[in-house]
Design a protein around this motif. Structure first.
Motif, PDB file in Angstrom:
ATOM      1  N   GLY A 211       6.006  67.582 -19.633  1.00 26.03           N
ATOM      2  CA  GLY A 211       5.066  66.468 -19.556  1.00 26.03           C
ATOM      3  C   GLY A 211       3.947  66.776 -18.578  1.00 26.03           C
ATOM      4  N   CYS A 212       3.345  65.723 -18.048  1.00 24.09           N
ATOM      5  CA  CYS A 212       2.212  65.821 -17.144  1.00 24.09           C
ATOM      6  C   CYS A 212       2.677  66.252 -15.749  1.00 24.09           C
ATOM      7  CB  CYS A 212       1.516  64.466 -17.083  1.00 24.09           C
ATOM      8  SG  CYS A 212       0.095  64.392 -15.987  1.00 24.09           S
ATOM      9  N   VAL A 213       2.039  67.272 -15.180  1.00 19.83           N
ATOM     10  CA  VAL A 213       2.457  67.811 -13.881  1.00 19.83           C
ATOM     11  C   VAL A 213       2.506  66.718 -12.825  1.00 19.83           C
ATOM     12  CG1 VAL A 213       1.862  69.412 -12.026  1.00 19.83           C
ATOM     13  CG2 VAL A 213       1.524  70.090 -14.409  1.00 19.83           C
ATOM     14  N   GLU A 214       1.440  65.910 -12.740  1.00 17.02           N
ATOM     15  CA  GLU A 214       1.374  64.887 -11.696  1.00 17.02           C
ATOM     16  C   GLU A 214       2.478  63.839 -11.833  1.00 17.02           C
ATOM     17  OE1 GLU A 214      -3.072  65.957 -12.385  1.00 17.02           O
ATOM     18  OE2 GLU A 214      -1.183  66.041 -13.497  1.00 17.02           O
ATOM     19  N   ILE A 253      -1.795  70.801  -7.510  1.00 16.60           N
ATOM     20  CA  ILE A 253      -1.086  71.298  -8.686  1.00 16.60           C
ATOM     21  C   ILE A 253      -0.177  72.459  -8.303  1.00 16.60           C
ATOM     22  CG2 ILE A 253      -1.361  72.472 -10.903  1.00 16.60           C
ATOM     23  CD1 ILE A 253      -1.932  69.461 -11.005  1.00 16.60           C
ATOM     24  N   ALA A 254      -0.678  73.371  -7.479  1.00 17.67           N
ATOM     25  CA  ALA A 254       0.150  74.506  -7.048  1.00 17.67           C
ATOM     26  C   ALA A 254       1.375  74.018  -6.289  1.00 17.67           C
ATOM     27  CB  ALA A 254      -0.672  75.460  -6.180  1.00 17.67           C
ATOM     28  N   ARG A 255       1.179  73.066  -5.365  1.00 18.32           N
ATOM     29  CA  ARG A 255       2.324  72.532  -4.615  1.00 18.32           C
ATOM     30  C   ARG A 255       3.340  71.891  -5.551  1.00 18.32           C
ATOM     31  NH1 ARG A 255      -1.658  71.199  -0.585  1.00 18.32           N
ATOM     32  NH2 ARG A 255      -2.034  69.199  -1.608  1.00 18.32           N
ATOM     33  N   MET A 285      -9.673  78.163  -4.933  1.00 15.25           N
ATOM     34  CA  MET A 285      -8.567  78.293  -5.890  1.00 15.25           C
ATOM     35  C   MET A 285      -8.927  77.568  -7.167  1.00 15.25           C
ATOM     36  SD  MET A 285      -4.508  77.177  -5.612  1.00 15.25           S
ATOM     37  CE  MET A 285      -3.895  78.725  -4.913  1.00 15.25           C
ATOM     38  N   SER A 286      -8.767  78.233  -8.291  1.00 12.06           N
ATOM     39  CA  SER A 286      -8.975  77.596  -9.592  1.00 12.06           C
ATOM     40  C   SER A 286      -7.650  77.027 -10.100  1.00 12.06           C
ATOM     41  CB  SER A 286      -9.509  78.620 -10.592  1.00 12.06           C
ATOM     42  OG  SER A 286      -8.524  79.596 -10.878  1.00 12.06           O
ATOM     43  N   GLN A 287      -7.734  76.242 -11.161  1.00 12.62           N
ATOM     44  CA  GLN A 287      -6.511  75.721 -11.773  1.00 12.62           C
ATOM     45  C   GLN A 287      -5.646  76.869 -12.293  1.00 12.62           C
ATOM     46  OE1 GLN A 287      -5.258  72.579 -12.114  1.00 12.62           O
ATOM     47  NE2 GLN A 287      -6.930  71.589 -10.999  1.00 12.62           N
TER      48      GLN A 287
END
Length: 338
Positions: A211-214, A253-255, A285-287
């Motif tokens: 699903g959605c990362v967040e 997002i990385a975290r 940092m890029s996505q």
């Protein structure tokens, strides 16, 4: 826990509409009407719930939202439940759903993405229900591009469903549903397809979940997002974990991806699919670099720019389905069966 999938949709079925998270603003009623009409054209009857308004960030008090969603999912006369869209705080009803009643009920299709993905994952990992990560109700009128399927067609399938990258996507924003509530054609003005991180190809199988990362991050360590346990139950087949970022910056997002990794979400993964995103980059940092930082060390293929989530178009994916993902030359496809 055995997997159970809802029966295929057929003409005359009733589709329940309730908003477990965000409701529909008055200015969006035209789009709601258009979406209801689009389902009617497919021979489906729509049942509108009481939790559809906008008294605040959510459509109604959490107890009311939980009760209506539970009732629709347990109603044997309703074949699918499709929220109008996601939102922000659907997490507040997870522990208010009647899980005992849901466990006794026959599975019903729950369809959607974004904030709804937490409900999809919870039903799949806790109860073994097949759930459908696909367009929300307000996106239902769109005709999918060549290669992809409409969520109604996936939910109606009686055999394997193969979807292929159309090679086109929308580069920014969403259509204005207030100005054009009946819009059905996606503006796909960008070109691009799937690729494997580090190069090469992939041909892998496993049970879908994601699903959605967040949204996945906050439930990863709870009883409602126990993907590690789901992976252990299906260790003989392995998992295909899919994730897509909505709007968070690359550091967040990385975290979050690191957190999922440390929580064991990828311990039984045969591959990870990462959806194309319009979330912002950062000068440092890029996505893409966020994905590399968190997932680049996994010893499995990581497939980038898959058509799912918040960038149109979207390939509907069934959580719990057995999937084969192939990325090889001009072949970029996923086949699901359940």
């Amino acid at each position: 826990m055995s997997l159970r999938f809802p029966r295929p949709l057929r003409p005359g079925d009733r589709i329940g509409v309730t908003a477990p998270s965000a409701g529909v603003q008055p200015s969006m009623r035209g789009r709601l009407d258009a979406a209801v009409a689009a389902l009617g054209e497919r021979g489906l009857e729509v049942v509108l719930g009481e939790c559809l308004g906008t008294p605040g960030v959510t459509s109604a008090p959490k107890e009311q939202r939980a009760a209506e969603l539970t009732a629709m999912l347990c109603d044997p006369t309703i074949a699918a439940v499709v929220p109008p869209w996601g939102g922000e705080l659907g997490i507040d009803l997870l522990d208010l759903l009647d899980w005992a009643a849901l466990e006794r009920a026959e599975p019903t299709w729950l369809v959607g993405f974004s904030d709804t993905s937490l409900l999809l994952v919870a039903l799949t990992t806790r109860l073994g229900w097949g759930t459908l990560h696909g367009a929300n109700l307000m996106d239902t009128p769109y005709d999918p591009p060549a290669g992809l399927s409409h969520w109604v067609d996936v939910a109606s399938a009686t055999g394997p469903v193969t979807q292929r990258s159309p090679g086109r996507y929308r580069t920014s924003g969403w259509d204005d549903y207030e100005a054009d509530p009946g819009v059905r054609t996606m503006t796909l003005d960008g070109t691009g397809t799937w690729s494997v991180l580090g190069g090469g190809g992939a041909d892998v199988t496993g049970r879908l979940v994601g699903g959605c990362v967040e949204i996945m991050g906050p439930i990863a360590g709870t009883p409602y997002g126990d993907v590690p346990a789901f992976g252990r139950e299906h260790a003989d087949e392995g998992l295909v974990v899919y994730l897509e970022a909505c709007e968070d910056g690359p550091f967040t997002i990385a975290r979050t991806l690191h957190g999922l990794r440390l929580a064991g979400w990828f311990d039984h993964a045969n591959a990870v699919l990462v959806g194309r995103t319009a979330a912002p980059d950062h000068p440092e940092m890029s996505q893409r670099e966020a994905v590399v930082d968190a997932l680049g060390g996994l010893d499995v293929p990581v497939v980038l720019d898959v058509d799912l989530g918040h960038v149109q178009p979207q390939a509907p994916l069934v959580n719990g389905a057995r999937a084969r993902v192939v990325v090889d030359g001009d072949r970029h496809e996923i086949t699901q069966e359940w």
